[in-house]
Design a protein around this motif. Sequence first.
Motif, PDB file in Angstrom:
ATOM      1  N   GLY A 235    -135.712 -27.720 -45.870  1.00 12.19           N
ATOM      2  CA  GLY A 235    -136.108 -27.089 -44.626  1.00 12.19           C
ATOM      3  C   GLY A 235    -136.111 -28.058 -43.456  1.00 12.19           C
ATOM      4  N   LEU A 236    -136.610 -29.277 -43.657  1.00  9.64           N
ATOM      5  CA  LEU A 236    -136.633 -30.270 -42.588  1.00  9.64           C
ATOM      6  C   LEU A 236    -135.220 -30.695 -42.198  1.00  9.64           C
ATOM      7  CD1 LEU A 236    -139.627 -32.370 -43.938  1.00  9.64           C
ATOM      8  CD2 LEU A 236    -139.609 -31.091 -41.789  1.00  9.64           C
ATOM      9  N   LEU A 367    -137.965 -22.253 -36.958  1.00  5.53           N
ATOM     10  CA  LEU A 367    -139.115 -22.416 -36.079  1.00  5.53           C
ATOM     11  C   LEU A 367    -139.124 -23.776 -35.385  1.00  5.53           C
ATOM     12  CD1 LEU A 367    -141.963 -20.828 -38.257  1.00  5.53           C
ATOM     13  CD2 LEU A 367    -140.938 -19.887 -36.174  1.00  5.53           C
ATOM     14  N   VAL A 368    -138.761 -24.819 -36.126  1.00  2.70           N
ATOM     15  CA  VAL A 368    -138.861 -26.176 -35.594  1.00  2.70           C
ATOM     16  C   VAL A 368    -137.588 -26.587 -34.867  1.00  2.70           C
ATOM     17  CG1 VAL A 368    -139.250 -28.591 -36.206  1.00  2.70           C
ATOM     18  CG2 VAL A 368    -140.479 -26.793 -37.406  1.00  2.70           C
ATOM     19  N   ALA A 372    -135.959 -28.869 -29.702  1.00  2.83           N
ATOM     20  CA  ALA A 372    -135.188 -29.840 -28.932  1.00  2.83           C
ATOM     21  C   ALA A 372    -134.777 -29.269 -27.580  1.00  2.83           C
ATOM     22  CB  ALA A 372    -133.954 -30.274 -29.729  1.00  2.83           C
ATOM     23  N   GLY A 373    -134.319 -28.018 -27.560  1.00  3.54           N
ATOM     24  CA  GLY A 373    -133.897 -27.408 -26.309  1.00  3.54           C
ATOM     25  C   GLY A 373    -135.041 -27.126 -25.363  1.00  3.54           C
ATOM     26  N   MET A 387    -134.711 -34.618 -34.121  1.00  4.27           N
ATOM     27  CA  MET A 387    -134.040 -34.884 -35.390  1.00  4.27           C
ATOM     28  C   MET A 387    -134.687 -36.059 -36.125  1.00  4.27           C
ATOM     29  SD  MET A 387    -130.037 -34.310 -34.263  1.00  4.27           S
ATOM     30  CE  MET A 387    -129.380 -34.107 -35.925  1.00  4.27           C
ATOM     31  N   LEU A 388    -135.094 -37.086 -35.388  1.00  4.45           N
ATOM     32  CA  LEU A 388    -135.733 -38.241 -36.029  1.00  4.45           C
ATOM     33  C   LEU A 388    -137.069 -37.859 -36.654  1.00  4.45           C
ATOM     34  CD1 LEU A 388    -135.758 -41.230 -36.685  1.00  4.45           C
ATOM     35  CD2 LEU A 388    -136.759 -41.661 -34.421  1.00  4.45           C
ATOM     36  N   ILE A 389    -137.870 -37.045 -35.949  1.00  5.94           N
ATOM     37  CA  ILE A 389    -139.157 -36.622 -36.505  1.00  5.94           C
ATOM     38  C   ILE A 389    -138.950 -35.824 -37.793  1.00  5.94           C
ATOM     39  CG2 ILE A 389    -141.157 -35.131 -36.097  1.00  5.94           C
ATOM     40  CD1 ILE A 389    -141.002 -35.956 -33.149  1.00  5.94           C
ATOM     41  N   LEU A 390    -138.019 -34.882 -37.769  1.00  7.64           N
ATOM     42  CA  LEU A 390    -137.790 -34.043 -38.940  1.00  7.64           C
ATOM     43  C   LEU A 390    -137.252 -34.857 -40.106  1.00  7.64           C
ATOM     44  CD1 LEU A 390    -136.194 -30.953 -37.132  1.00  7.64           C
ATOM     45  CD2 LEU A 390    -138.467 -31.083 -38.163  1.00  7.64           C
ATOM     46  N   LEU A 391    -136.245 -35.675 -39.857  1.00  3.47           N
ATOM     47  CA  LEU A 391    -135.637 -36.459 -40.935  1.00  3.47           C
ATOM     48  C   LEU A 391    -136.573 -37.569 -41.406  1.00  3.47           C
ATOM     49  CD1 LEU A 391    -132.019 -36.629 -39.494  1.00  3.47           C
ATOM     50  CD2 LEU A 391    -132.781 -35.288 -41.453  1.00  3.47           C
TER      51      LEU A 391
END
Length: 451
Positions: A235-236, A367-368, A372-373, A387-391
Amino acid sequence: MPDSSPPDQRVGQTRERSVPLAAMVLFGAMTGLGPFSMSVHLPGLPHMADDLRTNPSSIQLTMTACVIGIAVGQVLAGPLSDATGRRRPLLSAMALYAVASAACALVWSVPALAALRCAQGIFAGFGMTIARAAVRDQAEGQRLVRLFARMALISGLTPIVAPNLGGALLVVTDWRGVFLVLAGLGVVLGAASVVAVRETLPPERRVPLRPKATYRTYRMIATDRSFLTSALIVGLAYGAMFSYVSSSSFVLTEAYGVSTAQFGLLFALNALGFMGGSQLGAGLSARFGSHGALLRSLPVAATGAALIITGAVLDLAPLVIAALWFTVASIGMCMPVASAEAMRSQARNAGTAAGLLGLVQFALGGLVGPLAGAFGTDSALPLGTTMLILLGTACLLCTRAARQPETATAQLPTAQLPTPQPLTPGPLAPQELAPQPPTTAAAPGATARPE
Protein backbone atom coordinates in the motif's frame (compact mmCIF):
# COMPACT_ATOMS: atom_id res chain seq x y z
CA MET A 1 8.32 -11.73 7.12
CA PRO A 2 10.28 -14.97 6.92
CA ASP A 3 11.30 -16.37 3.58
CA SER A 4 10.78 -20.02 4.30
CA SER A 5 7.39 -21.20 3.20
CA PRO A 6 5.65 -23.26 5.89
CA PRO A 7 3.26 -26.02 4.97
CA ASP A 8 -0.19 -24.74 4.12
CA GLN A 9 -2.72 -24.75 6.90
CA ARG A 10 -3.27 -28.51 7.10
CA VAL A 11 -6.30 -28.12 4.91
CA GLY A 12 -6.11 -27.76 1.15
CA GLN A 13 -2.37 -27.81 0.45
CA THR A 14 -1.30 -25.93 -2.69
CA ARG A 15 -0.49 -28.20 -5.61
CA GLU A 16 2.11 -26.74 -7.96
CA ARG A 17 0.80 -26.54 -11.53
CA SER A 18 2.04 -25.02 -14.72
CA VAL A 19 0.22 -21.81 -15.62
CA PRO A 20 -0.35 -21.45 -19.39
CA LEU A 21 1.03 -18.31 -21.00
CA ALA A 22 -2.42 -17.26 -22.23
CA ALA A 23 -3.80 -17.48 -18.68
CA MET A 24 -0.87 -15.44 -17.33
CA VAL A 25 -1.50 -12.72 -19.92
CA LEU A 26 -5.18 -12.63 -18.95
CA PHE A 27 -4.39 -12.52 -15.23
CA GLY A 28 -1.93 -9.69 -15.81
CA ALA A 29 -4.51 -7.78 -17.85
CA MET A 30 -7.13 -8.25 -15.13
CA THR A 31 -4.83 -6.99 -12.36
CA GLY A 32 -4.52 -3.78 -14.39
CA LEU A 33 -8.20 -3.58 -15.35
CA GLY A 34 -9.20 -1.29 -12.48
CA PRO A 35 -6.49 1.36 -13.05
CA PHE A 36 -7.07 1.07 -16.80
CA SER A 37 -10.79 1.74 -16.35
CA MET A 38 -10.00 4.83 -14.30
CA SER A 39 -7.36 6.39 -16.53
CA VAL A 40 -8.47 5.61 -20.09
CA HIS A 41 -11.25 8.22 -20.01
CA LEU A 42 -9.23 10.99 -18.30
CA PRO A 43 -8.62 12.93 -21.56
CA GLY A 44 -12.39 13.05 -22.10
CA LEU A 45 -13.40 14.47 -18.70
CA PRO A 46 -13.81 18.07 -19.96
CA HIS A 47 -16.01 16.89 -22.86
CA MET A 48 -18.00 14.75 -20.42
CA ALA A 49 -18.67 17.76 -18.19
CA ASP A 50 -19.85 19.85 -21.16
CA ASP A 51 -22.07 17.09 -22.52
CA LEU A 52 -23.74 16.44 -19.16
CA ARG A 53 -23.97 20.17 -18.42
CA THR A 54 -22.16 19.99 -15.11
CA ASN A 55 -18.93 21.22 -13.56
CA PRO A 56 -15.56 19.38 -13.52
CA SER A 57 -15.75 18.62 -9.79
CA SER A 58 -19.02 16.72 -10.28
CA ILE A 59 -17.47 14.67 -13.09
CA GLN A 60 -14.47 13.91 -10.90
CA LEU A 61 -16.89 12.31 -8.43
CA THR A 62 -17.49 9.60 -11.01
CA MET A 63 -13.78 8.82 -10.76
CA THR A 64 -14.11 8.54 -6.99
CA ALA A 65 -17.09 6.22 -7.46
CA CYS A 66 -14.96 3.95 -9.63
CA VAL A 67 -12.21 3.81 -6.98
CA ILE A 68 -14.76 2.97 -4.28
CA GLY A 69 -16.20 0.26 -6.51
CA ILE A 70 -12.79 -1.31 -7.06
CA ALA A 71 -12.16 -1.45 -3.30
CA VAL A 72 -15.62 -2.91 -2.56
CA GLY A 73 -15.37 -5.40 -5.41
CA GLN A 74 -12.11 -6.81 -4.13
CA VAL A 75 -13.51 -7.30 -0.63
CA LEU A 76 -16.58 -9.11 -2.00
CA ALA A 77 -14.74 -11.19 -4.58
CA GLY A 78 -12.32 -12.81 -2.16
CA PRO A 79 -14.71 -14.78 0.08
CA LEU A 80 -17.06 -15.50 -2.84
CA SER A 81 -14.31 -17.06 -4.94
CA ASP A 82 -13.05 -19.03 -1.92
CA ALA A 83 -16.54 -20.53 -1.61
CA THR A 84 -17.54 -21.10 -5.23
CA GLY A 85 -14.24 -21.40 -7.07
CA ARG A 86 -12.43 -18.89 -9.28
CA ARG A 87 -13.75 -19.47 -12.78
CA ARG A 88 -17.49 -18.85 -12.44
CA PRO A 89 -17.21 -15.55 -10.52
CA LEU A 90 -14.52 -14.39 -12.94
CA LEU A 91 -16.60 -15.06 -16.05
CA SER A 92 -19.68 -13.48 -14.47
CA ALA A 93 -17.70 -10.40 -13.42
CA MET A 94 -16.31 -9.85 -16.92
CA ALA A 95 -19.79 -10.11 -18.42
CA LEU A 96 -21.22 -7.64 -15.90
CA TYR A 97 -18.24 -5.32 -16.39
CA ALA A 98 -19.08 -5.19 -20.10
CA VAL A 99 -22.75 -4.45 -19.33
CA ALA A 100 -21.90 -1.69 -16.83
CA SER A 101 -19.42 -0.10 -19.25
CA ALA A 102 -21.95 -0.10 -22.08
CA ALA A 103 -24.58 1.40 -19.78
CA CYS A 104 -22.17 4.24 -18.90
CA ALA A 105 -22.27 5.28 -22.55
CA LEU A 106 -26.07 5.66 -22.47
CA VAL A 107 -26.66 7.80 -19.37
CA TRP A 108 -27.50 11.51 -19.33
CA SER A 109 -27.08 12.38 -15.64
CA VAL A 110 -24.10 12.52 -13.30
CA PRO A 111 -25.72 10.46 -10.46
CA ALA A 112 -26.55 7.64 -12.88
CA LEU A 113 -23.04 7.75 -14.34
CA ALA A 114 -21.51 7.67 -10.86
CA ALA A 115 -23.59 4.64 -9.88
CA LEU A 116 -22.65 2.78 -13.05
CA ARG A 117 -18.99 3.73 -12.65
CA CYS A 118 -19.13 2.26 -9.13
CA ALA A 119 -20.61 -0.96 -10.56
CA GLN A 120 -17.92 -1.00 -13.25
CA GLY A 121 -15.26 -0.67 -10.54
CA ILE A 122 -16.80 -3.49 -8.49
CA PHE A 123 -16.59 -5.96 -11.39
CA ALA A 124 -13.08 -4.78 -12.30
CA GLY A 125 -12.14 -5.41 -8.66
CA PHE A 126 -13.47 -8.96 -8.97
CA GLY A 127 -11.08 -9.59 -11.85
CA MET A 128 -8.13 -8.11 -9.96
CA THR A 129 -8.70 -10.22 -6.84
CA ILE A 130 -9.52 -13.50 -8.57
CA ALA A 131 -6.47 -13.21 -10.85
CA ARG A 132 -4.15 -12.98 -7.82
CA ALA A 133 -5.96 -15.80 -6.02
CA ALA A 134 -5.86 -18.10 -9.06
CA VAL A 135 -2.11 -17.67 -9.35
CA ARG A 136 -1.71 -18.35 -5.61
CA ASP A 137 -3.73 -21.54 -6.04
CA GLN A 138 -1.12 -22.87 -8.45
CA ALA A 139 2.19 -21.69 -7.03
CA GLU A 140 4.05 -20.93 -3.84
CA GLY A 141 7.50 -19.86 -2.70
CA GLN A 142 9.83 -18.30 -5.24
CA ARG A 143 7.72 -19.52 -8.15
CA LEU A 144 4.87 -17.38 -6.81
CA VAL A 145 7.18 -14.35 -6.80
CA ARG A 146 8.19 -15.01 -10.41
CA LEU A 147 4.57 -15.31 -11.55
CA PHE A 148 3.57 -12.11 -9.75
CA ALA A 149 6.49 -10.37 -11.45
CA ARG A 150 5.28 -11.64 -14.83
CA MET A 151 1.81 -10.29 -14.14
CA ALA A 152 3.44 -6.93 -13.39
CA LEU A 153 4.88 -6.98 -16.91
CA ILE A 154 1.33 -6.87 -18.29
CA SER A 155 -0.29 -4.60 -15.71
CA GLY A 156 2.70 -2.25 -16.00
CA LEU A 157 1.56 -1.41 -19.51
CA THR A 158 -1.56 0.26 -18.11
CA PRO A 159 -0.02 3.71 -17.53
CA ILE A 160 1.45 3.63 -21.05
CA VAL A 161 -1.57 2.38 -22.95
CA ALA A 162 -4.57 3.85 -21.11
CA PRO A 163 -4.05 7.64 -21.44
CA ASN A 164 -2.68 7.37 -24.98
CA LEU A 165 -5.54 5.09 -26.03
CA GLY A 166 -8.07 7.45 -24.47
CA GLY A 167 -6.62 10.41 -26.35
CA ALA A 168 -6.52 8.51 -29.63
CA LEU A 169 -10.12 7.36 -29.26
CA LEU A 170 -11.30 10.92 -28.74
CA VAL A 171 -10.00 11.74 -32.21
CA VAL A 172 -12.53 9.37 -33.80
CA THR A 173 -15.30 9.27 -31.17
CA ASP A 174 -16.52 10.98 -27.99
CA TRP A 175 -16.40 9.96 -24.31
CA ARG A 176 -19.34 7.63 -24.83
CA GLY A 177 -17.36 5.75 -27.45
CA VAL A 178 -14.56 5.25 -24.91
CA PHE A 179 -16.99 3.45 -22.59
CA LEU A 180 -18.16 1.28 -25.49
CA VAL A 181 -14.53 0.31 -26.07
CA LEU A 182 -14.29 -0.66 -22.39
CA ALA A 183 -17.43 -2.78 -22.86
CA GLY A 184 -15.75 -4.50 -25.80
CA LEU A 185 -12.67 -5.09 -23.63
CA GLY A 186 -14.85 -6.83 -21.04
CA VAL A 187 -16.31 -9.07 -23.75
CA VAL A 188 -12.84 -9.95 -25.06
CA LEU A 189 -11.49 -10.73 -21.57
CA GLY A 190 -14.56 -12.84 -20.75
CA ALA A 191 -14.42 -14.79 -24.01
CA ALA A 192 -10.68 -15.38 -23.66
CA SER A 193 -11.17 -16.55 -20.08
CA VAL A 194 -13.71 -19.15 -21.22
CA VAL A 195 -11.02 -20.67 -23.40
CA ALA A 196 -7.80 -20.11 -21.43
CA VAL A 197 -8.69 -20.04 -17.71
CA ARG A 198 -9.37 -23.30 -15.93
CA GLU A 199 -10.72 -23.79 -12.44
CA THR A 200 -7.84 -23.60 -9.95
CA LEU A 201 -9.70 -24.22 -6.68
CA PRO A 202 -11.06 -27.78 -6.41
CA PRO A 203 -14.24 -28.36 -4.37
CA GLU A 204 -12.42 -30.02 -1.46
CA ARG A 205 -10.43 -26.82 -0.84
CA ARG A 206 -13.40 -24.44 -0.89
CA VAL A 207 -14.68 -22.67 2.22
CA PRO A 208 -18.42 -22.26 2.88
CA LEU A 209 -19.64 -18.69 2.58
CA ARG A 210 -20.97 -17.66 5.99
CA PRO A 211 -21.00 -14.01 7.14
CA LYS A 212 -19.64 -14.66 10.62
CA ALA A 213 -16.96 -17.04 9.37
CA THR A 214 -16.02 -14.55 6.64
CA TYR A 215 -15.65 -11.77 9.21
CA ARG A 216 -13.48 -14.02 11.40
CA THR A 217 -11.36 -14.94 8.40
CA TYR A 218 -10.80 -11.30 7.47
CA ARG A 219 -9.93 -10.52 11.08
CA MET A 220 -7.55 -13.47 11.23
CA ILE A 221 -5.73 -12.41 8.06
CA ALA A 222 -5.60 -8.76 9.15
CA THR A 223 -3.92 -9.78 12.41
CA ASP A 224 -1.39 -12.06 10.72
CA ARG A 225 1.76 -10.00 11.18
CA SER A 226 3.50 -11.37 8.10
CA PHE A 227 0.52 -10.59 5.86
CA LEU A 228 -0.16 -7.19 7.40
CA THR A 229 3.45 -6.01 7.10
CA SER A 230 3.68 -7.07 3.46
CA ALA A 231 0.26 -5.59 2.63
CA LEU A 232 1.20 -2.25 4.21
CA ILE A 233 4.43 -2.22 2.21
CA VAL A 234 2.41 -2.79 -0.97
CA GLY A 235 0.00 0.00 0.00
CA LEU A 236 2.78 2.47 0.84
CA ALA A 237 4.68 1.68 -2.37
CA TYR A 238 1.46 2.04 -4.37
CA GLY A 239 0.82 5.37 -2.64
CA ALA A 240 4.24 6.57 -3.81
CA MET A 241 3.46 5.34 -7.31
CA PHE A 242 0.03 6.99 -7.25
CA SER A 243 1.65 10.26 -6.16
CA TYR A 244 3.87 10.08 -9.21
CA VAL A 245 1.03 9.22 -11.60
CA SER A 246 -1.30 11.95 -10.32
CA SER A 247 1.26 14.77 -10.01
CA SER A 248 4.11 14.18 -12.42
CA SER A 249 2.38 15.63 -15.49
CA PHE A 250 1.70 18.95 -13.72
CA VAL A 251 5.13 19.07 -12.08
CA LEU A 252 7.16 18.31 -15.19
CA THR A 253 5.18 20.52 -17.56
CA GLU A 254 4.62 23.52 -15.26
CA ALA A 255 7.82 23.52 -13.21
CA TYR A 256 10.38 22.21 -15.69
CA GLY A 257 8.98 23.10 -19.09
CA VAL A 258 8.51 19.55 -20.39
CA SER A 259 6.23 19.48 -23.45
CA THR A 260 3.23 17.20 -23.71
CA ALA A 261 4.98 14.98 -26.25
CA GLN A 262 8.12 14.80 -24.10
CA PHE A 263 6.07 13.94 -21.04
CA GLY A 264 4.38 11.08 -22.90
CA LEU A 265 7.81 9.68 -23.78
CA LEU A 266 9.12 10.07 -20.23
CA PHE A 267 5.97 8.46 -18.82
CA ALA A 268 6.40 5.48 -21.14
CA LEU A 269 10.10 5.12 -20.19
CA ASN A 270 9.21 5.18 -16.50
CA ALA A 271 6.55 2.51 -17.04
CA LEU A 272 9.14 0.36 -18.82
CA GLY A 273 11.43 0.95 -15.84
CA PHE A 274 8.70 -0.33 -13.52
CA MET A 275 8.28 -3.45 -15.65
CA GLY A 276 12.02 -4.09 -15.75
CA GLY A 277 12.28 -3.49 -12.02
CA SER A 278 9.64 -6.16 -11.37
CA GLN A 279 11.82 -8.74 -13.11
CA LEU A 280 14.93 -7.60 -11.24
CA GLY A 281 13.01 -7.87 -7.97
CA ALA A 282 12.10 -11.48 -8.78
CA GLY A 283 15.79 -12.20 -9.39
CA LEU A 284 16.75 -10.64 -6.06
CA SER A 285 14.08 -12.71 -4.34
CA ALA A 286 15.44 -15.91 -5.88
CA ARG A 287 18.91 -15.09 -4.57
CA PHE A 288 18.22 -13.48 -1.20
CA GLY A 289 14.65 -14.52 -0.41
CA SER A 290 11.59 -12.25 -0.43
CA HIS A 291 12.54 -10.42 2.73
CA GLY A 292 16.13 -9.98 1.59
CA ALA A 293 14.92 -8.56 -1.73
CA LEU A 294 12.70 -6.03 0.07
CA LEU A 295 15.52 -5.02 2.41
CA ARG A 296 17.58 -4.18 -0.66
CA SER A 297 14.98 -2.65 -2.99
CA LEU A 298 13.07 -0.40 -0.56
CA PRO A 299 16.13 1.64 0.53
CA VAL A 300 17.03 2.06 -3.14
CA ALA A 301 13.56 3.43 -3.85
CA ALA A 302 13.76 5.78 -0.86
CA THR A 303 17.16 6.97 -2.09
CA GLY A 304 15.58 7.77 -5.46
CA ALA A 305 12.93 9.87 -3.71
CA ALA A 306 15.67 11.73 -1.82
CA LEU A 307 17.34 12.46 -5.16
CA ILE A 308 14.05 13.96 -6.42
CA ILE A 309 14.11 16.33 -3.44
CA THR A 310 17.76 17.17 -4.15
CA GLY A 311 16.98 17.96 -7.77
CA ALA A 312 14.03 20.13 -6.74
CA VAL A 313 16.09 22.10 -4.20
CA LEU A 314 18.90 22.65 -6.72
CA ASP A 315 16.40 23.29 -9.53
CA LEU A 316 18.05 20.66 -11.73
CA ALA A 317 15.42 19.30 -14.13
CA PRO A 318 17.67 16.48 -15.49
CA LEU A 319 18.28 15.19 -11.96
CA VAL A 320 14.54 15.28 -11.15
CA ILE A 321 13.67 13.39 -14.35
CA ALA A 322 16.40 10.77 -13.83
CA ALA A 323 15.50 10.34 -10.15
CA LEU A 324 11.83 9.83 -11.03
CA TRP A 325 12.76 7.01 -13.39
CA PHE A 326 15.08 5.48 -10.78
CA THR A 327 12.40 5.64 -8.08
CA VAL A 328 9.60 4.21 -10.23
CA ALA A 329 11.85 1.33 -11.37
CA SER A 330 12.77 0.61 -7.74
CA ILE A 331 9.09 0.57 -6.74
CA GLY A 332 8.63 -2.03 -9.47
CA MET A 333 11.33 -4.11 -7.76
CA CYS A 334 9.49 -4.31 -4.45
CA MET A 335 5.75 -4.36 -5.21
CA PRO A 336 5.44 -7.84 -6.81
CA VAL A 337 7.75 -9.32 -4.15
CA ALA A 338 5.75 -7.80 -1.29
CA SER A 339 2.47 -8.90 -2.90
CA ALA A 340 3.70 -12.48 -3.23
CA GLU A 341 5.00 -12.44 0.36
CA ALA A 342 1.59 -11.27 1.61
CA MET A 343 -0.14 -14.12 -0.26
CA ARG A 344 2.45 -16.77 0.63
CA SER A 345 0.95 -17.88 3.94
CA GLN A 346 -2.68 -17.71 2.78
CA ALA A 347 -3.16 -20.74 0.55
CA ARG A 348 -6.35 -21.74 2.35
CA ASN A 349 -7.83 -18.24 2.07
CA ALA A 350 -6.20 -17.03 -1.14
CA GLY A 351 -9.28 -15.20 -2.41
CA THR A 352 -10.04 -13.44 0.86
CA ALA A 353 -6.37 -12.52 1.31
CA ALA A 354 -6.17 -11.17 -2.24
CA GLY A 355 -9.26 -9.05 -1.61
CA LEU A 356 -7.85 -7.61 1.61
CA LEU A 357 -4.50 -6.96 -0.07
CA GLY A 358 -6.24 -5.06 -2.85
CA LEU A 359 -8.29 -3.07 -0.34
CA VAL A 360 -5.17 -2.01 1.58
CA GLN A 361 -3.40 -1.14 -1.67
CA PHE A 362 -6.17 1.05 -3.08
CA ALA A 363 -7.32 2.55 0.23
CA LEU A 364 -3.85 3.52 1.43
CA GLY A 365 -2.52 4.45 -1.99
CA GLY A 366 -5.65 6.32 -3.04
CA LEU A 367 -5.93 8.29 0.20
CA VAL A 368 -2.27 9.18 0.71
CA GLY A 369 -1.08 9.41 -2.89
CA PRO A 370 -2.86 12.65 -3.89
CA LEU A 371 -1.26 14.57 -0.99
CA ALA A 372 1.64 15.54 -3.23
CA GLY A 373 -0.60 17.60 -5.51
CA ALA A 374 -2.27 19.33 -2.56
CA PHE A 375 0.98 21.12 -1.72
CA GLY A 376 1.49 22.58 -5.17
CA THR A 377 2.95 21.57 -8.51
CA ASP A 378 5.36 24.43 -9.16
CA SER A 379 8.22 22.25 -7.88
CA ALA A 380 9.03 18.56 -7.50
CA LEU A 381 9.69 19.11 -3.78
CA PRO A 382 6.17 18.10 -2.56
CA LEU A 383 6.17 15.05 -4.83
CA GLY A 384 9.62 13.93 -3.71
CA THR A 385 8.82 14.54 -0.05
CA THR A 386 5.58 12.54 -0.22
CA MET A 387 7.31 9.65 -1.96
CA LEU A 388 10.19 9.71 0.54
CA ILE A 389 7.83 9.61 3.53
CA LEU A 390 5.86 6.69 2.10
CA LEU A 391 8.88 4.68 0.97
CA GLY A 392 10.81 5.50 4.15
CA THR A 393 7.89 4.19 6.22
CA ALA A 394 7.88 1.00 4.14
CA CYS A 395 11.62 0.63 4.84
CA LEU A 396 11.03 0.96 8.57
CA LEU A 397 8.26 -1.65 8.50
CA CYS A 398 10.46 -4.08 6.61
CA THR A 399 13.44 -3.53 8.94
CA ARG A 400 11.26 -3.91 12.02
CA ALA A 401 9.84 -7.18 10.70
CA ALA A 402 13.37 -8.50 10.21
CA ARG A 403 14.17 -7.90 13.88
CA GLN A 404 11.06 -9.59 15.30
CA PRO A 405 10.72 -13.33 15.84
CA GLU A 406 8.29 -15.18 13.61
CA THR A 407 4.86 -15.93 14.99
CA ALA A 408 2.83 -18.92 13.99
CA THR A 409 0.69 -18.49 10.93
CA ALA A 410 -2.91 -17.78 11.78
CA GLN A 411 -5.38 -20.55 11.14
CA LEU A 412 -8.74 -20.50 9.42
CA PRO A 413 -11.50 -20.54 12.02
CA THR A 414 -13.30 -23.40 10.31
CA ALA A 415 -10.19 -25.58 10.21
CA GLN A 416 -10.04 -26.80 13.81
CA LEU A 417 -6.85 -28.45 15.00
CA PRO A 418 -6.94 -31.49 17.28
CA THR A 419 -7.14 -30.72 20.99
CA PRO A 420 -3.76 -31.37 22.64
CA GLN A 421 -3.80 -34.43 24.88
CA PRO A 422 -1.53 -34.90 27.89
CA LEU A 423 1.51 -37.00 27.08
CA THR A 424 1.56 -40.33 28.90
CA PRO A 425 4.73 -41.31 30.74
CA GLY A 426 7.04 -43.53 28.85
CA PRO A 427 9.76 -43.45 26.22
CA LEU A 428 7.35 -43.41 23.26
CA ALA A 429 4.73 -40.72 24.11
CA PRO A 430 2.43 -40.06 21.11
CA GLN A 431 2.88 -36.76 19.26
CA GLU A 432 -0.75 -35.75 18.81
CA LEU A 433 -0.22 -32.34 17.23
CA ALA A 434 2.61 -33.15 14.83
CA PRO A 435 2.36 -36.72 13.55
CA GLN A 436 5.64 -37.96 12.15
CA PRO A 437 6.26 -40.66 9.53
CA PRO A 438 7.56 -43.97 10.81
CA THR A 439 11.29 -43.80 11.47
CA THR A 440 13.88 -45.94 13.10
CA ALA A 441 14.49 -45.31 16.78
CA ALA A 442 16.95 -42.50 17.41
CA ALA A 443 19.92 -42.94 19.65
CA PRO A 444 19.51 -41.55 23.18
CA GLY A 445 20.29 -37.85 23.27
CA ALA A 446 20.11 -37.45 19.49
CA THR A 447 18.46 -34.35 18.10
CA ALA A 448 15.77 -34.78 15.47
CA ARG A 449 16.53 -33.06 12.18
CA PRO A 450 13.71 -30.97 10.71
CA GLU A 451 12.30 -32.10 7.43
